[in-house]
Design a protein around this motif. Structure first.
Motif, mmCIF file in Angstrom:
data_model
loop_
_atom_site.group_PDB
_atom_site.id
_atom_site.type_symbol
_atom_site.label_atom_id
_atom_site.label_comp_id
_atom_site.label_asym_id
_atom_site.label_seq_id
_atom_site.Cartn_x
_atom_site.Cartn_y
_atom_site.Cartn_z
ATOM 1 N N ARG A 61 14.973 27.668 12.732
ATOM 2 C CA ARG A 61 14.183 26.422 12.875
ATOM 3 C C ARG A 61 14.273 25.593 11.583
ATOM 4 O O ARG A 61 14.365 24.370 11.631
ATOM 5 N N GLU A 62 14.229 26.274 10.464
ATOM 6 C CA GLU A 62 14.356 25.540 9.186
ATOM 7 C C GLU A 62 15.719 24.860 9.097
ATOM 8 O O GLU A 62 15.825 23.708 8.662
ATOM 9 N N LEU A 63 16.736 25.574 9.508
ATOM 10 C CA LEU A 63 18.088 25.005 9.419
ATOM 11 C C LEU A 63 18.277 23.860 10.411
ATOM 12 O O LEU A 63 18.966 22.873 10.121
ATOM 13 N N ILE A 64 17.641 23.995 11.573
ATOM 14 C CA ILE A 64 17.706 22.894 12.551
ATOM 15 C C ILE A 64 17.017 21.646 11.975
ATOM 16 O O ILE A 64 17.515 20.520 12.101
ATOM 17 N N ALA A 65 15.896 21.872 11.326
ATOM 18 C CA ALA A 65 15.181 20.729 10.722
ATOM 19 C C ALA A 65 16.032 20.079 9.638
ATOM 20 O O ALA A 65 16.086 18.842 9.514
ATOM 21 N N MET A 66 16.720 20.904 8.856
ATOM 22 C CA MET A 66 17.588 20.350 7.813
ATOM 23 C C MET A 66 18.746 19.570 8.440
ATOM 24 O O MET A 66 19.166 18.528 7.913
ATOM 25 N N ALA A 67 19.284 20.071 9.531
ATOM 26 C CA ALA A 67 20.369 19.349 10.210
ATOM 27 C C ALA A 67 19.869 17.986 10.677
ATOM 28 O O ALA A 67 20.599 16.981 10.595
ATOM 29 N N GLY A 68 18.633 17.967 11.138
ATOM 30 C CA GLY A 68 18.053 16.694 11.576
ATOM 31 C C GLY A 68 17.963 15.698 10.436
ATOM 32 O O GLY A 68 18.307 14.515 10.588
#
Lengths: 471, 363
Positions: A61-68
């Motif tokens: 989830r953290e990495l998805i947020a960073m991708a965003g």
């Protein structure tokens, strides 16, 4: 002159050996790119497990947020190039008009912004937290996954920036990246890395190694998983290595049968878009159309549409065709096409246009569209791909479909024939099947594209545990 | 960096030129004297219809021979190359790498010893301590390098340990596309080297660039006791030079890059200057061998300093006379310097115009 360094676990390294990419219009050196020697790559790859451990410290989830966040930075921020400088740089060394570069930027930003959807599509997991724990349940059945390698090495092309959307999700899948950029398109992978880093992804999980063919081979050899974009020869060289996902020519197609063939006129816009979008440079561009109807009539109509495409300036918002960065390549490709034309394969577009395929505009060399009416499915021009707006139109018997198609990255089937639908669904050579009026260029990111990145990077294991251990 | 524009260097360059011309006259007299010359050159002179002993008075006069064809060095009998004046001496036959077709041969008696004794003088004693043992991690078999490095070690009072390494097998593997096998063979060689390094007190070594990289993946050479590495055998780029010094070896292990082959002997590197930007600059062992840089299209024309051309070798020893041999390499021409008052070569690399690529394996 601009200089792009090597990135060794995120740290810039200026090499003594450099290559230069020239501006497509002036032919003058535009950017100097540090070149990594093979030993340097080998040495760096010895530490890849440390990069993998860094990404394992984040939740999905953290990495998805960073991708965003990276999506926004990629599109709008100075990294350190401004978005407009980036557009002009990509255009300078690849010839792509600005509007096409921006379209590709949007595509990449779109994938980064919708990373959760992308991962859900790739993994088909009900809960992405399973990627953090390595196990979970689906419909009451235990599931467990493990990464197949510590990193992914990617050999990148120069034809169009859009392909970078394919490897970009690897970070959210906790896989460090070692990238060998294309010699004339070093810009986009560099910018994606900068965007990710600005969004909080540790720079140590990125390797960026402009290098020779031997260096590229070392990237693929030394990483656990690999991805290769290349021509037929490159694809053949690595075809036997199951660690490497090959992205060669697409040979994407449109087929029209029965009702679809009879009403071809209403699909003309779709066909034009599939053939000519992105100047025909993508593997998802349609390179041949197979119809059970009148191929000659369809080819003539398509030729009249595509013959209207003319070179314009690089900043024209309606630019529809890109010059080739190397004029000699344009001449060689055109000569190759001409050498295979005969009475059974005729370029109708050239006839309609009344001019040569190779055109010079403001000092730049273009390949203008070709529509080849091919009278036999066995003809060598029936199923070819050249990287510019080129399409063959072939008439076939309904019974020839789909086995006459061969390997096909994207197939758009314009027919209501449900039996043909079934045959297409069963065909193992079609990578992406569009039933109905969907351009070959339209990619749905919740679907695997030319291989499933999750399946490539992760493997499933059998898993059992006593309840008190797993809660 | 010193250049040929300095007056004192001019004088030294001129003095060296006189020494070279005298050496040329001596060597030509030897090889074309029916009492001392070898069958090949005596026959050549007869067929050519001129006597080099009277026609060659200086180095430039060697132009009269035209370019030497390396095909002359292929096949037998190798005895055609043995000078009558040395006929009673034990002879060795050495072959070139065999990267391309039938290997070239060179018959020698003492040249490899003389060349490496001369080279020994260029090695700093603090990094290649006298009396130290050596590791020869390079090609074995019919190559001059294997015996030459052993002699170098012996000449400096040490013993050389060596490995089994057949570069021709590696080339076959690479040509067949069996890259994994080639990698395994390389590891086999590295393992032999590691066994030696771990069980003996070795302070100096010879190896090739690729083997140095592979060895340094497994062991820290400084911690293993290595003080100096003499490296050669295949192309070295400036980036490799920097990488070797900065990362593979570190500041406490001396790196001595060389350019050489069976026909020439050994060209030694000039100590690097910051302004060289890691360029590798070699000077041939004048007057025993000379390197020139000639125009790609006109091999009789020497290019200007700093300009790029093809490497041309002339070997001038009593055992071997090879005038004007065009190498498979290109480079930039380098000006004479204080240490070497004759022409050198900069950044030697494979000749870019060759259609047929040369496969360089682990060696």
């Amino acid at each position: 002159m601009l200089h792009l360094p090597i990135l060794r676990y995120g740290k810039p390294y200026r090499s003594v050996d450099v290559s230069t990419a020239v501006h497509y219009r002036t032919r003058q050196p535009f950017v100097e790119i540090s070149q990594a020697n093979v030993g340097l790559i080998r040495r760096d790859l010895l530490q890849q497990h440390e990069a993998a451990a860094i990404l394992q410290g984040f939740t999905t989830r953290e990495l998805i947020a960073m991708a965003g966040k990276a999506s926004g930075y990629f599109l709008n921020d100075d990294l350190p190039q401004s978005p407009q400088e980036f557009v002009e740089s990509v255009s300078a060394t690849t010839g792509l008009p600005w509007v096409m570069v921006r379209r590709n930027m949007d595509k990449i930003a779109g994938v980064l912004a919708s990373m959760e959807t992308v991962l859900m599509g790739l993994t088909r997991l009900p809960d992405l937290d399973m990627l953090d724990t390595g196990r979970g349940e689906m419909d009451g059945r235990a599931l467990s996954f493990f990464p197949r390698g510590d990193s992914m090495g990617v050999i990148l092309p120069s034809n169009s920036p859009g392909v970078h959307s394919l490897w970009a999700p690897a970070i959210a899948l906790k896989t460090p990246l070692f990238l060998k950029p294309g010699s004339s398109e070093p810009w986009t992978p560099y910018r994606i890395i900068q965007a990710y880093v600005k969004a909080g992804v540790p720079a140590e999980v990125f390797g960026y190694y402009p290098t020779s063919h031997a260096g590229g081979a070392e990237v693929l050899r030394g990483t656990g998983r690999g991805m290769l974009f290349g021509d037929v020869a490159a694809a053949k060289a690595w075809g036997g290595d199951p660690r490497i996902e090959i992205h060669g020519p697409g040979y994407s197609k449109i087929i029209l049968a029965d009702d679809g063939a009879a009403s071809w006129e209403k699909y003309l816009d779709l066909m034009v878009d599939s053939v000519a979008n992105n100047s025909g440079r993508s593997c998802v561009n349609c390179s041949s159309i197979w119809t059970t109807g009148d191929a000659r009539e369809l080819a003539q109509a398509l030729a009249e549409r595509l013959a209207k495409i003319k070179p314009t300036s690089e900043d024209d918002p309606h630019a529809a065709v890109a010059p080739l960065a190397n004029p000699d390549v344009a001449k060689r490709i055109s000569a190759m096409v001409d050498s295979e034309l005969d009475g059974d394969a005729v370029d109708l577009c050239a006839k309609v246009r009344g001019s040569e395929r190779v055109a010079v505009y403001e000092g730049c060399t273009y390949l203008l569209p070709s529509v080849i009416h091919v009278s036999s499915k066995e003809h060598s021009m029936a199923n070819r791909e050249f990287g510019y707006p080129h399409v063959s139109v072939v008439q076939v018997e309904p019974s020839d479909l789909p086995h006459c198609l061969g390997p096909t990255l994207v197939c758009t089937a314009l027919t209501n024939d449900t039996k043909l639908h079934q045959r297409l669904l069963a065909n193992p050579h079609i990578g992406r099947l569009n039933l109905g009026a969907i351009s070959t260029m339209k990619i749905s990111w919740d679907q695997p594209h030319e291989g499933n990145l999750f399946d490539h990077l992760y493997s499933r294991r059998a898993f059992q545990a006593v309840p008190e251990l797993v809660g | 960096m010193s250049t040929a524009t300095q007056p004192d260097l001019f004088a030294r360059v001129n003095a060296n030129k006189e020494r070279l011309d005298a050496h040329v006259r001596e060597i030509v007299q030897w090889h074309f004297n029916p009492e001392t010359g070898c069958p090949f050159w005596l026959n050549w002179s007869q067929e050519a219809g001129w006597d080099p002993r009277t026609a060659v008075n200086c180095y430039e006069d060697l132009e009269k021979f035209g370019n030497f064809s390396d095909d002359e060095l292929r096949g037998g009998p190798v005895s055609r190359w043995i000078p009558k004046g040395l006929a009673q001496r034990p002879a060795y036959v050495f072959e070139t790498g065999g990267s391309t077709g039938l290997p070239k041969s060179r018959v020698q008696m003492d040249d490899f010893r003389i060349d490496y004794e001369n080279f020994s003088e260029t090695l700093p004693d603090e990094s290649f301590p006298k009396g130290s043992d050596w590791l020869m991690l390079g090609p074995s078999g019919p190559r001059r390098l294997r015996l030459a490095v052993e002699h170098l070690a012996q000449h400096r009072g040490g013993i050389a340990f060596s490995v089994d390494l057949d570069p021709r097998w590696v080339i076959k593997l690479i040509k067949r596309g069996q890259l994994q096998e080639a990698e395994l063979y390389k590891q086999h060689c590295i393992n032999q080297a590691l066994t030696i390094l771990r069980s003996h007190e070795v302070k100096c070594m010879f190896t090739t660039p690729k083997l140095l990289e592979a060895l340094c993946e497994k062991i820290n050479l400084e911690k293993a006791g290595i003080k100096g590495v003499f490296c050669g055998g295949t192309e070295m780029t400036p980036q490799f030079h920097r990488f070797a010094v900065e990362e593979l070896l570190g500041p406490n292990v001396y790196f001595a890059p060389t350019y050489g082959n069976t026909l020439m002997g050994l060209a030694t590197h000039r100590a690097p200057e910051p302004e060289d930007n890691w360029a590798i600059i070699y000077y041939p062992p004048c007057p025993r061998a000379m390197l020139e840089v000639v125009d790609f299209d006109d091999a009789t024309k020497i290019v200007g300093y700093g300009e790029t051309g093809r490497v041309r070798l002339t070997t001038l020893t009593k055992e071997t006379f090879i005038p004007r041999f065009l190498e498979r390499d290109e480079c930039e021409r380098e000006a004479p310097c204080d240490q070497y008052p004759w022409d050198g070569v900069r950044n030697v690399r494979p000749f870019s115009r060759f259609q047929k690529s040369v496969v360089e394996g682990v060696y």
